[in-house]
Design a protein around this motif. Sequence first.
Motif, PDB file in Angstrom:
ATOM      1  N   ARG A   1      -6.768  -9.491   4.455  1.00 36.49           N
ATOM      2  CA  ARG A   1      -7.931  -9.946   3.677  1.00 36.49           C
ATOM      3  C   ARG A   1      -9.039  -8.886   3.699  1.00 36.49           C
ATOM      4  O   ARG A   1      -9.613  -8.545   2.665  1.00 36.49           O
ATOM      5  CB  ARG A   1      -8.468 -11.264   4.205  1.00 36.49           C
ATOM      6  CG  ARG A   1      -9.666 -11.790   3.396  1.00 36.49           C
ATOM      7  CD  ARG A   1     -10.324 -13.028   3.992  1.00 36.49           C
ATOM      8  NE  ARG A   1      -9.381 -14.097   4.241  1.00 36.49           N
ATOM      9  CZ  ARG A   1      -8.968 -14.484   5.452  1.00 36.49           C
ATOM     10  NH1 ARG A   1      -9.451 -13.875   6.545  1.00 36.49           N
ATOM     11  NH2 ARG A   1      -8.113 -15.463   5.597  1.00 36.49           N
ATOM     12  N   ASP A   2      -9.353  -8.376   4.885  1.00 34.90           N
ATOM     13  CA  ASP A   2     -10.421  -7.389   5.011  1.00 34.90           C
ATOM     14  C   ASP A   2     -10.105  -6.116   4.226  1.00 34.90           C
ATOM     15  O   ASP A   2     -10.985  -5.550   3.566  1.00 34.90           O
ATOM     16  CB  ASP A   2     -10.672  -7.056   6.478  1.00 34.90           C
ATOM     17  CG  ASP A   2     -11.319  -8.208   7.240  1.00 34.90           C
ATOM     18  OD1 ASP A   2     -11.832  -9.152   6.601  1.00 34.90           O
ATOM     19  OD2 ASP A   2     -11.296  -8.161   8.487  1.00 34.90           O
ATOM     20  N   ALA A   3      -8.861  -5.657   4.279  1.00 34.94           N
ATOM     21  CA  ALA A   3      -8.469  -4.450   3.548  1.00 34.94           C
ATOM     22  C   ALA A   3      -8.565  -4.678   2.038  1.00 34.94           C
ATOM     23  O   ALA A   3      -9.032  -3.796   1.301  1.00 34.94           O
ATOM     24  CB  ALA A   3      -7.056  -4.026   3.940  1.00 34.94           C
ATOM     25  N   CYS A   4      -8.158  -5.845   1.593  1.00 36.01           N
ATOM     26  CA  CYS A   4      -8.247  -6.164   0.158  1.00 36.01           C
ATOM     27  C   CYS A   4      -9.701  -6.199  -0.290  1.00 36.01           C
ATOM     28  O   CYS A   4     -10.056  -5.641  -1.337  1.00 36.01           O
ATOM     29  CB  CYS A   4      -7.562  -7.498  -0.142  1.00 36.01           C
ATOM     30  SG  CYS A   4      -5.752  -7.463  -0.028  1.00 36.01           S
ATOM     31  N   LYS A   5     -10.538  -6.833   0.507  1.00 41.18           N
ATOM     32  CA  LYS A   5     -11.957  -6.925   0.156  1.00 41.18           C
ATOM     33  C   LYS A   5     -12.607  -5.544   0.126  1.00 41.18           C
ATOM     34  O   LYS A   5     -13.448  -5.263  -0.728  1.00 41.18           O
ATOM     35  CB  LYS A   5     -12.678  -7.850   1.140  1.00 41.18           C
ATOM     36  CG  LYS A   5     -12.326  -9.314   0.934  1.00 41.18           C
ATOM     37  CD  LYS A   5     -12.838 -10.215   2.036  1.00 41.18           C
ATOM     38  CE  LYS A   5     -14.329 -10.244   2.137  1.00 41.18           C
ATOM     39  NZ  LYS A   5     -14.812 -11.203   3.182  1.00 41.18           N
TER      40      LYS A   5
ATOM     41  N   ALA B   1     -11.148  -2.759  -0.693  1.00 42.65           N
ATOM     42  CA  ALA B   1     -10.681  -2.054  -1.891  1.00 42.65           C
ATOM     43  C   ALA B   1     -11.419  -2.498  -3.146  1.00 42.65           C
ATOM     44  O   ALA B   1     -11.613  -1.700  -4.075  1.00 42.65           O
ATOM     45  CB  ALA B   1      -9.178  -2.273  -2.069  1.00 42.65           C
ATOM     46  N   ILE B   2     -11.844  -3.747  -3.183  1.00 41.47           N
ATOM     47  CA  ILE B   2     -12.409  -4.304  -4.418  1.00 41.47           C
ATOM     48  C   ILE B   2     -13.617  -3.518  -4.921  1.00 41.47           C
ATOM     49  O   ILE B   2     -13.691  -3.199  -6.109  1.00 41.47           O
ATOM     50  CB  ILE B   2     -12.759  -5.789  -4.219  1.00 41.47           C
ATOM     51  CG1 ILE B   2     -11.471  -6.605  -4.118  1.00 41.47           C
ATOM     52  CG2 ILE B   2     -13.646  -6.308  -5.344  1.00 41.47           C
ATOM     53  CD1 ILE B   2     -11.676  -8.054  -3.707  1.00 41.47           C
ATOM     54  N   GLU B   3     -14.552  -3.203  -4.053  1.00 42.57           N
ATOM     55  CA  GLU B   3     -15.762  -2.517  -4.509  1.00 42.57           C
ATOM     56  C   GLU B   3     -15.431  -1.192  -5.180  1.00 42.57           C
ATOM     57  O   GLU B   3     -15.966  -0.873  -6.244  1.00 42.57           O
ATOM     58  CB  GLU B   3     -16.717  -2.293  -3.340  1.00 42.57           C
ATOM     59  CG  GLU B   3     -18.052  -1.727  -3.784  1.00 42.57           C
ATOM     60  CD  GLU B   3     -19.073  -1.653  -2.663  1.00 42.57           C
ATOM     61  OE1 GLU B   3     -20.032  -0.893  -2.830  1.00 42.57           O
ATOM     62  OE2 GLU B   3     -18.916  -2.341  -1.639  1.00 42.57           O
ATOM     63  N   ALA B   4     -14.531  -0.419  -4.584  1.00 38.60           N
ATOM     64  CA  ALA B   4     -14.158   0.872  -5.171  1.00 38.60           C
ATOM     65  C   ALA B   4     -13.405   0.684  -6.485  1.00 38.60           C
ATOM     66  O   ALA B   4     -13.652   1.396  -7.462  1.00 38.60           O
ATOM     67  CB  ALA B   4     -13.312   1.674  -4.184  1.00 38.60           C
TER      68      ALA B   4
ATOM     69  N   PRO C   1      -7.807   6.708  -5.060  1.00 37.50           N
ATOM     70  CA  PRO C   1      -7.907   6.678  -3.595  1.00 37.50           C
ATOM     71  C   PRO C   1      -7.962   5.270  -3.007  1.00 37.50           C
ATOM     72  O   PRO C   1      -7.392   5.018  -1.944  1.00 37.50           O
ATOM     73  CB  PRO C   1      -9.216   7.429  -3.318  1.00 37.50           C
ATOM     74  CG  PRO C   1      -9.440   8.288  -4.515  1.00 37.50           C
ATOM     75  CD  PRO C   1      -8.847   7.540  -5.681  1.00 37.50           C
ATOM     76  N   ALA C   2      -8.619   4.336  -3.688  1.00 38.07           N
ATOM     77  CA  ALA C   2      -8.734   2.974  -3.162  1.00 38.07           C
ATOM     78  C   ALA C   2      -7.368   2.305  -3.028  1.00 38.07           C
ATOM     79  O   ALA C   2      -7.118   1.576  -2.062  1.00 38.07           O
ATOM     80  CB  ALA C   2      -9.642   2.128  -4.057  1.00 38.07           C
ATOM     81  N   VAL C   3      -6.483   2.575  -3.967  1.00 37.36           N
ATOM     82  CA  VAL C   3      -5.145   1.971  -3.914  1.00 37.36           C
ATOM     83  C   VAL C   3      -4.345   2.570  -2.765  1.00 37.36           C
ATOM     84  O   VAL C   3      -3.691   1.847  -2.013  1.00 37.36           O
ATOM     85  CB  VAL C   3      -4.411   2.144  -5.264  1.00 37.36           C
ATOM     86  CG1 VAL C   3      -2.974   1.682  -5.169  1.00 37.36           C
ATOM     87  CG2 VAL C   3      -5.144   1.382  -6.356  1.00 37.36           C
ATOM     88  N   GLY C   4      -4.412   3.887  -2.612  1.00 37.14           N
ATOM     89  CA  GLY C   4      -3.718   4.528  -1.499  1.00 37.14           C
ATOM     90  C   GLY C   4      -4.220   4.020  -0.162  1.00 37.14           C
ATOM     91  O   GLY C   4      -3.426   3.741   0.748  1.00 37.14           O
ATOM     92  N   ALA C   5      -5.535   3.881  -0.045  1.00 43.72           N
ATOM     93  CA  ALA C   5      -6.113   3.376   1.204  1.00 43.72           C
ATOM     94  C   ALA C   5      -5.687   1.930   1.454  1.00 43.72           C
ATOM     95  O   ALA C   5      -5.369   1.557   2.590  1.00 43.72           O
ATOM     96  CB  ALA C   5      -7.635   3.488   1.159  1.00 43.72           C
ATOM     97  N   LEU C   6      -5.668   1.113   0.400  1.00 42.14           N
ATOM     98  CA  LEU C   6      -5.277  -0.291   0.558  1.00 42.14           C
ATOM     99  C   LEU C   6      -3.840  -0.394   1.054  1.00 42.14           C
ATOM    100  O   LEU C   6      -3.560  -1.075   2.047  1.00 42.14           O
ATOM    101  CB  LEU C   6      -5.444  -1.044  -0.763  1.00 42.14           C
ATOM    102  CG  LEU C   6      -4.921  -2.483  -0.769  1.00 42.14           C
ATOM    103  CD1 LEU C   6      -5.639  -3.343   0.263  1.00 42.14           C
ATOM    104  CD2 LEU C   6      -5.046  -3.078  -2.167  1.00 42.14           C
ATOM    105  N   PHE C   7      -2.927   0.286   0.374  1.00 44.18           N
ATOM    106  CA  PHE C   7      -1.521   0.194   0.788  1.00 44.18           C
ATOM    107  C   PHE C   7      -1.307   0.791   2.171  1.00 44.18           C
ATOM    108  O   PHE C   7      -0.481   0.305   2.944  1.00 44.18           O
ATOM    109  CB  PHE C   7      -0.598   0.808  -0.263  1.00 44.18           C
ATOM    110  CG  PHE C   7      -0.386  -0.078  -1.451  1.00 44.18           C
ATOM    111  CD1 PHE C   7       0.308  -1.269  -1.332  1.00 44.18           C
ATOM    112  CD2 PHE C   7      -0.904   0.258  -2.689  1.00 44.18           C
ATOM    113  CE1 PHE C   7       0.488  -2.109  -2.413  1.00 44.18           C
ATOM    114  CE2 PHE C   7      -0.729  -0.572  -3.784  1.00 44.18           C
ATOM    115  CZ  PHE C   7      -0.024  -1.760  -3.650  1.00 44.18           C
ATOM    116  N   GLY C   8      -2.048   1.832   2.508  1.00 47.25           N
ATOM    117  CA  GLY C   8      -1.953   2.395   3.849  1.00 47.25           C
ATOM    118  C   GLY C   8      -2.425   1.418   4.911  1.00 47.25           C
ATOM    119  O   GLY C   8      -1.856   1.332   5.997  1.00 47.25           O
ATOM    120  N   ALA C   9      -3.466   0.656   4.588  1.00 49.92           N
ATOM    121  CA  ALA C   9      -4.033  -0.278   5.557  1.00 49.92           C
ATOM    122  C   ALA C   9      -3.197  -1.542   5.730  1.00 49.92           C
ATOM    123  O   ALA C   9      -3.154  -2.115   6.815  1.00 49.92           O
ATOM    124  CB  ALA C   9      -5.458  -0.670   5.134  1.00 49.92           C
ATOM    125  N   ILE C  10      -2.526  -1.990   4.670  1.00 52.22           N
ATOM    126  CA  ILE C  10      -1.812  -3.273   4.759  1.00 52.22           C
ATOM    127  C   ILE C  10      -0.309  -3.142   4.955  1.00 52.22           C
ATOM    128  O   ILE C  10       0.345  -4.115   5.306  1.00 52.22           O
ATOM    129  CB  ILE C  10      -2.093  -4.175   3.533  1.00 52.22           C
ATOM    130  CG1 ILE C  10      -1.493  -3.583   2.252  1.00 52.22           C
ATOM    131  CG2 ILE C  10      -3.571  -4.462   3.405  1.00 52.22           C
ATOM    132  CD1 ILE C  10      -1.603  -4.492   1.038  1.00 52.22           C
TER     133      ILE C  10
END
Length: 107
Positions: free
Chosen positions: A23-27, A29-32, A70-79
């Motif tokens: 949840r935190d990782a998804c949230k 990513a949203i702003e970016a 970058p936001a998508v890469g960071a999201l998938f890396g985090a989750i």
Amino acid sequence: MSSAPVVVVATFTAKPESVDTVRDACKTAIEAVHQEPGCDLYALHEADGTFVFVEQWADQDALKVHGTAPAVGALFGAIGDHLAAPPDIKFLQRVVAGDPAKGQLRA
């Protein structure tokens, strides 16, 4: 490329012990993602540890840029290690029916 809006539904199911992390990782990513060109809608929904993004992109070009952002890469890396199954990402085609004001997503 096509100038028609593109609708995407992306579903992530978190491992039971990782719901808060996902949840935190998804949230985060949203702003970016909301700042990405062509992002008309990027809305997160949740039910029982399953997270669903409903997305609308201005066109295929905007979606293509989003896919490498970058936001998508960071999201998938985090989750990645926190998911119970691979992400389920569907690219949808609108079916015309009923009242146009209620039968489609709007920008």
